[in-house]
Design a protein around this motif. Structure first.
Motif, PDB file in Angstrom:
ATOM      1  N   ILE A   1       8.850   6.256 -11.546  1.00 58.81           N
ATOM      2  CA  ILE A   1       9.817   7.111 -12.023  1.00 58.81           C
ATOM      3  C   ILE A   1      11.163   6.775 -11.480  1.00 58.81           C
ATOM      4  CG2 ILE A   1      10.914   9.469 -11.845  1.00 58.81           C
ATOM      5  CD1 ILE A   1       7.902  10.591 -12.177  1.00 58.81           C
ATOM      6  N   PHE A   2      11.050   6.306 -10.381  1.00 57.33           N
ATOM      7  CA  PHE A   2      12.362   6.044  -9.628  1.00 57.33           C
ATOM      8  C   PHE A   2      13.181   4.572 -10.126  1.00 57.33           C
ATOM      9  CE2 PHE A   2      14.240   2.693  -6.713  1.00 57.33           C
ATOM     10  CZ  PHE A   2      15.205   3.499  -6.303  1.00 57.33           C
ATOM     11  N   ARG A   3      11.973   3.448 -10.595  1.00 52.76           N
ATOM     12  CA  ARG A   3      12.505   2.502 -11.399  1.00 52.76           C
ATOM     13  C   ARG A   3      13.004   2.761 -12.479  1.00 52.76           C
ATOM     14  NH1 ARG A   3       7.183   0.963 -10.404  1.00 52.76           N
ATOM     15  NH2 ARG A   3       6.957   0.283 -12.613  1.00 52.76           N
ATOM     16  N   VAL A   4      12.353   3.746 -13.357  1.00 51.09           N
ATOM     17  CA  VAL A   4      12.818   4.099 -14.786  1.00 51.09           C
ATOM     18  C   VAL A   4      14.090   4.472 -14.707  1.00 51.09           C
ATOM     19  CG1 VAL A   4      12.493   5.295 -16.883  1.00 51.09           C
ATOM     20  CG2 VAL A   4      10.549   3.850 -15.989  1.00 51.09           C
ATOM     21  N   ALA A   5      14.404   5.780 -13.870  1.00 55.38           N
ATOM     22  CA  ALA A   5      15.872   6.559 -13.622  1.00 55.38           C
ATOM     23  C   ALA A   5      16.578   5.741 -13.240  1.00 55.38           C
ATOM     24  CB  ALA A   5      15.177   7.684 -12.459  1.00 55.38           C
ATOM     25  N   ARG A   6      16.378   4.822 -12.310  1.00 57.82           N
ATOM     26  CA  ARG A   6      17.461   3.713 -11.967  1.00 57.82           C
ATOM     27  C   ARG A   6      18.017   2.966 -12.891  1.00 57.82           C
ATOM     28  NH1 ARG A   6      17.255  -1.081 -10.176  1.00 57.82           N
ATOM     29  NH2 ARG A   6      15.069  -1.317 -10.125  1.00 57.82           N
ATOM     30  N   LEU A   7      17.248   2.416 -13.907  1.00 56.47           N
ATOM     31  CA  LEU A   7      17.632   1.586 -14.784  1.00 56.47           C
ATOM     32  C   LEU A   7      18.064   2.248 -16.047  1.00 56.47           C
ATOM     33  CD1 LEU A   7      14.536  -1.086 -15.084  1.00 56.47           C
ATOM     34  CD2 LEU A   7      16.759  -1.640 -14.313  1.00 56.47           C
ATOM     35  N   HIS A   8      17.537   3.500 -16.109  1.00 57.41           N
ATOM     36  CA  HIS A   8      18.345   4.224 -17.341  1.00 57.41           C
ATOM     37  C   HIS A   8      19.609   4.622 -16.787  1.00 57.41           C
ATOM     38  CE1 HIS A   8      18.956   8.074 -19.544  1.00 57.41           C
ATOM     39  NE2 HIS A   8      18.246   7.142 -20.528  1.00 57.41           N
TER      40      HIS A   8
ATOM     41  N   PRO B   1       0.838  -1.357   0.033  1.00 57.96           N
ATOM     42  CA  PRO B   1       0.006  -0.055  -0.155  1.00 57.96           C
ATOM     43  C   PRO B   1       0.725   1.278   0.076  1.00 57.96           C
ATOM     44  CG  PRO B   1      -0.818  -1.604   1.688  1.00 57.96           C
ATOM     45  CD  PRO B   1       0.199  -2.344   1.128  1.00 57.96           C
ATOM     46  N   SER B   2       1.973   1.230   0.499  1.00 52.91           N
ATOM     47  CA  SER B   2       2.890   2.608   0.915  1.00 52.91           C
ATOM     48  C   SER B   2       3.516   2.803  -0.532  1.00 52.91           C
ATOM     49  CB  SER B   2       3.988   2.315   1.820  1.00 52.91           C
ATOM     50  OG  SER B   2       4.685   1.358   1.536  1.00 52.91           O
ATOM     51  N   VAL B   3       3.563   1.816  -1.576  1.00 49.88           N
ATOM     52  CA  VAL B   3       4.253   2.004  -2.712  1.00 49.88           C
ATOM     53  C   VAL B   3       3.081   2.440  -3.579  1.00 49.88           C
ATOM     54  CG1 VAL B   3       5.377   1.185  -4.823  1.00 49.88           C
ATOM     55  CG2 VAL B   3       6.140   0.473  -2.379  1.00 49.88           C
ATOM     56  N   ARG B   4       1.942   1.761  -3.755  1.00 48.98           N
ATOM     57  CA  ARG B   4       0.783   2.229  -4.336  1.00 48.98           C
ATOM     58  C   ARG B   4       0.287   3.264  -4.230  1.00 48.98           C
ATOM     59  NH1 ARG B   4      -1.900  -2.612  -3.622  1.00 48.98           N
ATOM     60  NH2 ARG B   4      -2.466  -2.059  -1.691  1.00 48.98           N
ATOM     61  N   ALA B   5       0.473   3.917  -3.109  1.00 48.85           N
ATOM     62  CA  ALA B   5      -0.049   5.409  -2.747  1.00 48.85           C
ATOM     63  C   ALA B   5       0.744   6.380  -3.669  1.00 48.85           C
ATOM     64  CB  ALA B   5       0.057   5.650  -1.374  1.00 48.85           C
ATOM     65  N   GLY B   6       1.829   6.152  -4.011  1.00 46.29           N
ATOM     66  CA  GLY B   6       2.912   6.736  -4.737  1.00 46.29           C
ATOM     67  C   GLY B   6       3.414   6.006  -6.053  1.00 46.29           C
ATOM     68  N   ALA B   7       2.480   5.529  -6.644  1.00 44.16           N
ATOM     69  CA  ALA B   7       2.521   4.554  -7.972  1.00 44.16           C
ATOM     70  C   ALA B   7       3.621   5.405  -8.892  1.00 44.16           C
ATOM     71  CB  ALA B   7       1.471   4.101  -8.519  1.00 44.16           C
ATOM     72  N   MET B   8       3.185   6.712  -9.254  1.00 42.14           N
ATOM     73  CA  MET B   8       3.881   7.459 -10.107  1.00 42.14           C
ATOM     74  C   MET B   8       5.566   7.645  -9.606  1.00 42.14           C
ATOM     75  SD  MET B   8       4.322   8.907 -13.070  1.00 42.14           S
ATOM     76  CE  MET B   8       2.690   9.273 -13.658  1.00 42.14           C
TER      77      MET B   8
END
Length: 152
Positions: free
Chosen positions: A14-21, A3-10
């Motif tokens: 962004i964090f996941r994409v930026a990390r992988l990029h 739930p804590s992640v779902r509340a800030g899904a965007m």
């Protein structure tokens, strides 16, 4: 998804994409002896010519301490040279060296490979939409940063 992640899904996306990029950029740039962010400095210098270090900070949305470290590393690698400004004794002019010119084609290849990895499989209209949405997100985040900046 918790739930804590779902509340800030965007935020999480962004964090996941930026990390992988950044991870992929690091892997690709390592081939040419650079770290992420250094290629952006070199691109500015190749495209715009010698720049004051303070202008590089502004152009790249960096901070002075990070730019100083980046320029120092590029200088140690022989890709840039620093000289005093003729008009402002406090300013340093950063210029690409002849040695960096051989690096330019390699950086352009790496940048193209990174771009291909990001956009592979996207249709032109999807790509346009993604870029428009990211521009809007960047604008909103920039405004939020300004609102929350400490008063000088």
């Amino acid at each position: 998804m918790p739930p804590s992640v779902r509340a800030g899904a965007m935020n999480h996306a962004i964090f996941r994409v930026a990390r992988l990029h950044r991870m992929l950029a690091g892997q690709l740039l390592r081939r040419v002896g650079l770290h992420p962010g250094q290629e952006l400095v070199m691109m500015q210098l190749w495209d715009r010519g010698p720049q004051r270090q303070t202008d590089l900070v502004r152009l790249l949305g960096s901070d002075a301490a990070t730019m100083t470290r980046t320029v120092k590393r590029l200088e140690n690698a022989g890709f840039v040279r620093r000289r005093p400004s003729e008009t402002d004794r406090r300013a340093s002019i950063i210029e690409p060296t002849t040695a960096s010119l051989a690096l330019r084609k390699e950086v352009e290849r790496v940048w193209a490979e990174l771009e291909d990895s990001v956009v592979a499989g996207l249709e032109a209209d999807e790509l346009d939409t993604v870029i428009r949405v990211l521009d809007r997100i960047e604008d909103r985040l920039g405004r939020a940063v300004e609102r929350h900046a400490p008063l000088s």
